[in-house]
Write a protein that holds these residues in place. Structure first.
Motif, PDB file in Angstrom:
ATOM      1  N   ALA A   1       0.839  -1.083  -0.058  1.00  0.00           N
ATOM      2  CA  ALA A   1      -0.111   0.064  -0.042  1.00  0.00           C
ATOM      3  C   ALA A   1       0.610   1.238   0.014  1.00  0.00           C
ATOM      4  CB  ALA A   1      -0.963   0.128   1.368  1.00  0.00           C
ATOM      5  N   ASP A   2       2.233   1.199   0.466  1.00  0.00           N
ATOM      6  CA  ASP A   2       2.852   2.273   0.695  1.00  0.00           C
ATOM      7  C   ASP A   2       3.981   2.738  -0.387  1.00  0.00           C
ATOM      8  OD1 ASP A   2       1.461   2.977   3.170  1.00  0.00           O
ATOM      9  OD2 ASP A   2       3.151   2.317   4.421  1.00  0.00           O
TER      10      ASP A   2
ATOM     11  N   GLY B   1       3.613  14.354   8.958  1.00  0.00           N
ATOM     12  CA  GLY B   1       4.771  15.194   8.308  1.00  0.00           C
ATOM     13  C   GLY B   1       5.322  14.215   7.158  1.00  0.00           C
ATOM     14  N   LYS B   2       5.502  13.067   7.725  1.00  0.00           N
ATOM     15  CA  LYS B   2       6.263  12.015   6.527  1.00  0.00           C
ATOM     16  C   LYS B   2       5.143  11.715   5.699  1.00  0.00           C
ATOM     17  CE  LYS B   2       7.359   8.124   8.546  1.00  0.00           C
ATOM     18  NZ  LYS B   2       7.901   7.224   9.176  1.00  0.00           N
ATOM     19  N   ASP B   3       3.987  11.218   6.382  1.00  0.00           N
ATOM     20  CA  ASP B   3       3.009  10.530   5.264  1.00  0.00           C
ATOM     21  C   ASP B   3       2.659  11.714   4.310  1.00  0.00           C
ATOM     22  OD1 ASP B   3       2.852   8.386   7.007  1.00  0.00           O
ATOM     23  OD2 ASP B   3       1.333   8.996   8.071  1.00  0.00           O
TER      24      ASP B   3
ATOM     25  N   ARG C   1      -7.471  11.111   1.842  1.00  0.00           N
ATOM     26  CA  ARG C   1      -7.914  12.375   2.660  1.00  0.00           C
ATOM     27  C   ARG C   1      -9.193  11.926   3.461  1.00  0.00           C
ATOM     28  NH1 ARG C   1      -3.777  13.986   0.878  1.00  0.00           N
ATOM     29  NH2 ARG C   1      -3.399  16.004   0.064  1.00  0.00           N
ATOM     30  N   TYR C   2      -9.250  12.254   4.626  1.00  0.00           N
ATOM     31  CA  TYR C   2     -10.615  11.949   5.659  1.00  0.00           C
ATOM     32  C   TYR C   2     -11.230  13.169   5.940  1.00  0.00           C
ATOM     33  CZ  TYR C   2      -8.361   7.429   5.371  1.00  0.00           C
ATOM     34  OH  TYR C   2      -8.083   6.040   5.007  1.00  0.00           O
TER      35      TYR C   2
ATOM     36  N   ASN D   1       5.761  11.969   1.715  1.00  0.00           N
ATOM     37  CA  ASN D   1       6.308  11.025   1.021  1.00  0.00           C
ATOM     38  C   ASN D   1       5.011  10.109   0.353  1.00  0.00           C
ATOM     39  OD1 ASN D   1       8.689  11.264   2.198  1.00  0.00           O
ATOM     40  ND2 ASN D   1       8.620   9.785   3.707  1.00  0.00           N
ATOM     41  N   LEU D   2       3.999  10.343   0.846  1.00  0.00           N
ATOM     42  CA  LEU D   2       2.956   9.499   0.119  1.00  0.00           C
ATOM     43  C   LEU D   2       1.598  10.464  -0.064  1.00  0.00           C
ATOM     44  CD1 LEU D   2       2.691   6.615   2.843  1.00  0.00           C
ATOM     45  CD2 LEU D   2       3.714   6.575   0.474  1.00  0.00           C
TER      46      LEU D   2
END
Length: 299
Positions: free
Chosen positions: A51-52, A168-170, A114-115, A173-174
């Motif tokens: 998934a990543d 921040g990383k999510d 997004r949520y 990076n993704l």
């Protein structure tokens, strides 16, 4: 770019259970269950890595996740990433339900980044986190009617804590944002702020509100160690719960974009043992079983 990636093994990040923020089948867990928990972790990690993976299209990710599901249930070709868990499930007479639900979460990750609100985030946690606790409890023969609700609260809290630590990383990076859009809007923040080196006052307001909500979940789950029959599992969960409370409280004052909000090795051990000690005081004295479990914790 994804044409060269053919198997789940090729997507593996190299991350293992010892790299996690919380214990995974520590020596508190009885050896009869550790193999089944580690096999579950490795299978889930394989799905998470798919998934990543930044070189795979959403369609390819879903196809590979479907392949893992089919290998686990025996409906498709075998896969080395699914074979160990398939063996453990058969040995313990457990269904693949919880592992398959986690694959559903990874399919969500492939399609969604997004949520809208807290309820939508909790729905994601229902598939991305709650099945982990349920699997471990079922494996130990605990009563779902007694323990699942408290476990679900803790697992959701752990998932959201991880989202906040890695927000921040999510994003960088993704391009994945688990922070609800309505909470961002409430504080006048936007997703672009997650790409900064330091959180803005608006973003800090968002993070702190979500940390408070996470503490509520942890409070709901605090009773779980006292509900569990298996002493060793009770102590493992007590340690995890205490670690989560301390980290979540840290987010009330620290900035995850510019500061490390994780336990060091010494802090990890002290905090975990504190949770274990409090649980031992509350539980009825069990003589040799207690001495054995605490000795294992110190190894």
């Amino acid at each position: 770019m994804s044409a060269g990636i053919q198997t789940a093994t090729e997507t593996r990040s190299g991350k293992g259970h010892k790299d996690e923020n919380f214990p995974v089948a520590s020596h508190l867990i009885h050896p009869r269950y550790r193999g089944a928990i580690l096999a579950f972790y490795d299978f889930v990690r394989a799905g998470d890595d798919i998934a990543d993976h930044t070189d795979l299209t959403p369609e390819r990710k879903i196809a590979m996740l479907d392949g893992l599901a089919e290998a686990l249930t025996g409906k498709g070709p075998p896969d080395p990433e699914a074979a160990p868990l398939r063996r453990e499930l058969a040995e313990h007479s457990e269904p693949p339900t919880h592992a398959l639900e986690l694959l559903d979460a990874f399919r969500m990750d492939a399609r969604k980044n997004r949520y809208a609100d807290w309820d939508e985030l909790i729905h994601y946690c229902r598939y991305s986190a709650m099945p982990v606790g349920r699997y471990v409890l079922d494996l130990h023969g605990e009563d779902p009617a007694r323990v699942w609700a408290a476990s679900d609260a803790i697992c959701a809290a752990l998932q959201i804590l991880n989202h906040l630590q890695d927000c921040g990383k999510d994003f960088r990076n993704l391009d994945r944002v688990y922070i609800p859009a309505d909470t961002l809007a409430k504080y006048g923040a936007d997703v672009a702020m997650l790409g900064a080196d330091k959180a803005s006052p608006e973003l800090l307001g968002v993070i702190r509100e979500l940390a408070r909500c996470t503490l509520v979940l942890l409070e709901e789950g605090a009773v779980l160690p006292d509900l569990i029959d298996d002493l060793r599992l009770s102590l493992e969960i007590a340690a995890i719960h205490r670690l989560a409370v301390v980290l979540t409280k840290g987010l009330l004052t620290r900035d995850p974009l510019s500061e490390k909000v994780h336990h060091g090795k010494a802090g990890f051990a002290v905090t975990a043992l504190g949770g274990i000690a409090k649980t031992l005081v509350r539980r009825p004295f069990r003589g040799r079983a207690i001495r054995q479990a605490t000795a294992e914790a110190g190894r």
